[in-house]
Design a protein around this motif. Structure first.
Motif, PDB file in Angstrom:
ATOM      1  N   LEU A 113      14.672 -14.101   7.297  1.00  9.74           N
ATOM      2  CA  LEU A 113      13.902 -14.435   5.905  1.00  9.74           C
ATOM      3  C   LEU A 113      13.380 -15.851   6.020  1.00  9.74           C
ATOM      4  O   LEU A 113      14.195 -16.744   6.338  1.00  9.74           O
ATOM      5  CB  LEU A 113      14.590 -14.008   4.947  1.00  9.74           C
ATOM      6  CG  LEU A 113      14.535 -12.460   4.650  1.00  9.74           C
ATOM      7  CD1 LEU A 113      16.329 -12.312   4.783  1.00  9.74           C
ATOM      8  CD2 LEU A 113      14.161 -11.807   3.452  1.00  9.74           C
ATOM      9  N   ARG A 114      12.025 -16.163   5.607  1.00  9.59           N
ATOM     10  CA  ARG A 114      11.671 -17.481   5.518  1.00  9.59           C
ATOM     11  C   ARG A 114      11.035 -17.747   4.074  1.00  9.59           C
ATOM     12  O   ARG A 114      10.157 -16.817   3.814  1.00  9.59           O
ATOM     13  CB  ARG A 114      10.473 -17.695   6.763  1.00  9.59           C
ATOM     14  CG  ARG A 114      11.383 -17.592   8.267  1.00  9.59           C
ATOM     15  CD  ARG A 114      10.117 -18.017   9.434  1.00  9.59           C
ATOM     16  NE  ARG A 114      10.946 -18.397  10.450  1.00  9.59           N
ATOM     17  CZ  ARG A 114      11.265 -17.286  11.535  1.00  9.59           C
ATOM     18  NH1 ARG A 114      10.855 -15.893  10.967  1.00  9.59           N
ATOM     19  NH2 ARG A 114      11.950 -17.398  12.509  1.00  9.59           N
ATOM     20  N   LYS A 115      11.478 -18.746   3.601  1.00  7.10           N
ATOM     21  CA  LYS A 115      11.157 -18.981   2.252  1.00  7.10           C
ATOM     22  C   LYS A 115       9.702 -19.228   2.095  1.00  7.10           C
ATOM     23  O   LYS A 115       9.050 -19.998   2.754  1.00  7.10           O
ATOM     24  CB  LYS A 115      11.866 -20.057   1.598  1.00  7.10           C
ATOM     25  CG  LYS A 115      11.790 -20.498   0.007  1.00  7.10           C
ATOM     26  CD  LYS A 115      12.220 -21.488  -0.712  1.00  7.10           C
ATOM     27  CE  LYS A 115      13.703 -21.272  -0.685  1.00  7.10           C
ATOM     28  NZ  LYS A 115      14.428 -22.247  -1.332  1.00  7.10           N
ATOM     29  N   GLY A 116       8.850 -18.596   0.909  1.00  6.49           N
ATOM     30  CA  GLY A 116       7.591 -18.851   0.778  1.00  6.49           C
ATOM     31  C   GLY A 116       6.440 -18.568   1.767  1.00  6.49           C
ATOM     32  O   GLY A 116       5.323 -18.799   1.701  1.00  6.49           O
ATOM     33  N   GLY A 117       6.882 -17.690   2.865  1.00  8.47           N
ATOM     34  CA  GLY A 117       6.237 -17.125   3.876  1.00  8.47           C
ATOM     35  C   GLY A 117       5.349 -15.992   3.714  1.00  8.47           C
ATOM     36  O   GLY A 117       4.474 -15.653   4.543  1.00  8.47           O
ATOM     37  N   GLU A 118       5.422 -15.450   2.683  1.00 10.82           N
ATOM     38  CA  GLU A 118       4.544 -14.273   2.221  1.00 10.82           C
ATOM     39  C   GLU A 118       3.989 -14.418   1.063  1.00 10.82           C
ATOM     40  O   GLU A 118       4.549 -14.728   0.033  1.00 10.82           O
ATOM     41  CB  GLU A 118       5.824 -13.171   2.123  1.00 10.82           C
ATOM     42  CG  GLU A 118       5.052 -11.558   2.314  1.00 10.82           C
ATOM     43  CD  GLU A 118       4.684 -11.013   3.386  1.00 10.82           C
ATOM     44  OE1 GLU A 118       3.609 -10.831   3.628  1.00 10.82           O
ATOM     45  OE2 GLU A 118       5.564 -10.762   4.233  1.00 10.82           O
ATOM     46  N   GLU A 119       2.506 -13.910   1.027  1.00 10.31           N
ATOM     47  CA  GLU A 119       1.917 -13.792  -0.104  1.00 10.31           C
ATOM     48  C   GLU A 119       1.856 -12.429  -0.623  1.00 10.31           C
ATOM     49  O   GLU A 119       1.452 -11.535   0.183  1.00 10.31           O
ATOM     50  CB  GLU A 119       0.654 -14.487  -0.151  1.00 10.31           C
ATOM     51  CG  GLU A 119      -0.151 -14.392  -1.392  1.00 10.31           C
ATOM     52  CD  GLU A 119      -1.478 -15.072  -1.155  1.00 10.31           C
ATOM     53  OE1 GLU A 119      -2.285 -14.598  -2.101  1.00 10.31           O
ATOM     54  OE2 GLU A 119      -1.630 -15.985  -0.601  1.00 10.31           O
ATOM     55  N   ILE A 120       2.261 -11.951  -1.747  1.00  8.40           N
ATOM     56  CA  ILE A 120       2.435 -10.591  -2.258  1.00  8.40           C
ATOM     57  C   ILE A 120       0.939 -10.309  -2.361  1.00  8.40           C
ATOM     58  O   ILE A 120      -0.141 -10.746  -3.415  1.00  8.40           O
ATOM     59  CB  ILE A 120       3.035 -10.750  -3.595  1.00  8.40           C
ATOM     60  CG1 ILE A 120       4.494 -11.090  -3.213  1.00  8.40           C
ATOM     61  CG2 ILE A 120       2.997  -9.035  -4.094  1.00  8.40           C
ATOM     62  CD1 ILE A 120       5.237 -11.340  -4.609  1.00  8.40           C
ATOM     63  N   VAL A 121       0.510  -9.095  -1.882  1.00  9.50           N
ATOM     64  CA  VAL A 121      -0.856  -8.635  -1.995  1.00  9.50           C
ATOM     65  C   VAL A 121      -1.067  -8.150  -3.645  1.00  9.50           C
ATOM     66  O   VAL A 121      -0.263  -7.711  -4.321  1.00  9.50           O
ATOM     67  CB  VAL A 121      -1.189  -7.396  -0.991  1.00  9.50           C
ATOM     68  CG1 VAL A 121      -0.829  -7.767   0.173  1.00  9.50           C
ATOM     69  CG2 VAL A 121      -0.267  -6.145  -1.310  1.00  9.50           C
ATOM     70  N   GLY A 122      -2.377  -8.177  -3.970  1.00  5.44           N
ATOM     71  CA  GLY A 122      -2.844  -8.128  -5.178  1.00  5.44           C
ATOM     72  C   GLY A 122      -2.715  -6.488  -5.417  1.00  5.44           C
ATOM     73  O   GLY A 122      -2.419  -5.706  -6.351  1.00  5.44           O
ATOM     74  N   ILE A 123      -3.270  -5.758  -4.293  1.00  4.99           N
ATOM     75  CA  ILE A 123      -3.362  -4.293  -4.474  1.00  4.99           C
ATOM     76  C   ILE A 123      -2.988  -3.823  -3.017  1.00  4.99           C
ATOM     77  O   ILE A 123      -3.539  -4.223  -1.968  1.00  4.99           O
ATOM     78  CB  ILE A 123      -4.794  -3.689  -4.908  1.00  4.99           C
ATOM     79  CG1 ILE A 123      -5.047  -4.169  -6.184  1.00  4.99           C
ATOM     80  CG2 ILE A 123      -4.928  -2.252  -4.909  1.00  4.99           C
ATOM     81  CD1 ILE A 123      -6.586  -3.807  -6.493  1.00  4.99           C
TER      82      ILE A 123
END
Length: 384
Positions: free
Chosen positions: A349-359
């Motif tokens: 796991l890498r911190k802040g590496g994923e942007e949560i999709v809107g939909i």
């Protein structure tokens, strides 16, 4: 390790002890996101429409899920229903079914076929105890209708038997805020009558639930969701995508859950209760569907909540150890359920590496789901 300062961590793949994957197009959309969230094994809830009440339905459902995502291991449950018998329980055990899920009638999504009186299921619970199966409890009492007069519980109940949920609801005004505490005497009664029956109080949302599980013997555990580690009443009161059952409660309850993660001695473990609903059912219908969708980012959400807990002084940084993370995210749940992790897969796991999709959408499917904390950043999962 200094948890708040790390930017990368390697862990065993998680076991999620409470998921809703639905069926049909919704299952095709959300089932592939299990591994995206860092999870390799899941315990699947049976509240489809109609509910999964037979062995054949259960095994067929597992095959459909396996066809969508064969890399995940699915552990299955039956829906506690009046059609179940002790013989069915024994056959279910032979067929590899893990447990039985109980919903008080009408308390949450797809629970209209649920329990009216737990006492009538004692033969089922006795058979489950003998077969070493797990009883999963949605631990809430149905709300008191607004037009119902308050009255005392029936005097016909025996002194050593906790009132069934409808009787408890009649004893006092029950709302979504006190529905879980009102259920806890039922948990204690079931544990008293069946001390060796493995019971899981699902999605604990109050400090009272944490204390009650701890007061029971080792055959009782509790699951904690990712979203209950962050949400409070104010968050869901104005946002349908934060509304779930049980609802998030007070800041004190949220903090009790955070402390339970790091100081539970293995009594609590991850069960996300990730519950997808089509966006229209969360936005556009007269009654908002209850459920928060967390599956694609499950492990990341937990790490985020613990980091916030440290920064707010709820828990000490030193309490968030690698052993605690491995325990809560998989080891303790697998131990309670008697599950082996034969593949021993690991994630980074890498911190802040994923942007949560809107939909969340998928071409060719007519459903879409809005994830929890849409548009924010969380930990990115990579499989080794």
């Amino acid at each position: 390790m200094e948890f708040t300062k790390i930017t990368e961590i390697e862990l065993p793949a998680a076991y999620d002890a409470h998921v809703h994957l639905r069926d049909g197009e919704m299952a095709q959309l959300v089932t592939p996101t299990i591994r995206q969230g860092g999870v390799s094994q899941v315990y699947v809830m049976p509240n489809l429409v109609p509910p999964i009440t037979t062995i054949e339905q259960c095994l067929s459902y597992r095959k459909r899920l396996q066809a969508v995502e064969p890399k995940v291991e699915y552990f299955m449950s039956l829906y506690l229903h009046e059609s179940l018998t002790p013989d069915i329980i024994r056959e279910a055990k032979k067929a590899g079914i893990t447990g039985v899920k109980s919903y008080p009638a009408g308390v949450t999504t797809n629970s209209s076929s649920g329990v009216l009186d737990y006492n009538v299921f004692y033969p089922i619970f006795a058979a489950m105890e003998e077969e070493n199966m797990v009883l999963n409890l949605h631990g809430e009492v149905p709300s008191t209708p607004s037009s119902a007069p308050l009255k005392s519980p029936s005097s016909s109940a025996s002194s050593d038997t906790a009132p069934s949920p409808p009787a408890a609801a009649a004893a006092a005004a029950i709302t979504i805020l006190n529905a879980e505490p009102a259920f806890l005497p039922t948990l204690l009664s079931l544990h008293q009558h069946f001390p060796n029956l493995r019971i899981v109080l699902e999605h604990c949302s109050t400090s009272a639930a944490i204390n009650t599980v701890r007061a029971c013997g080792p055959s009782v555990s509790g699951t904690i969701t990712a979203h209950h580690l962050s949400l409070i009443i104010d968050d869901w009161a104005g946002d349908p995508f934060h509304f779930c059952k049980p609802v998030a409660k007070t800041p004190e309850d949220r903090d009790a859950l955070i402390r339970a993660v790091v100081a539970s001695d293995g009594r609590f473990f991850l069960g996300t209760d990730s519950a997808p609903h089509d966006g229209g059912k969360k936005r556009g219908e007269d009654k908002i569907a209850a459920g928060v969708f967390t599956q694609p980012y499950a492990v990341g959400y937990v790490l985020d909540a613990l980091e916030v807990g440290v920064k707010r002084g709820v828990i000490e940084e030193a309490s968030v150890t690698k052993e605690v993370l491995e325990g809560f995210l998989g080891k303790w749940g697998r131990k309670f359920y008697g599950i082996e992790d034969e593949k021993n897969e690991r994630i980074v796991l890498r911190k802040g590496g994923e942007e949560i999709v809107g939909i969340l959408t998928k071409g060719g499917l007519g459903v879409q789901v809005v994830p929890y904390r849409r548009g924010e950043k969380t930990w990115k999962v990579e499989w080794k």
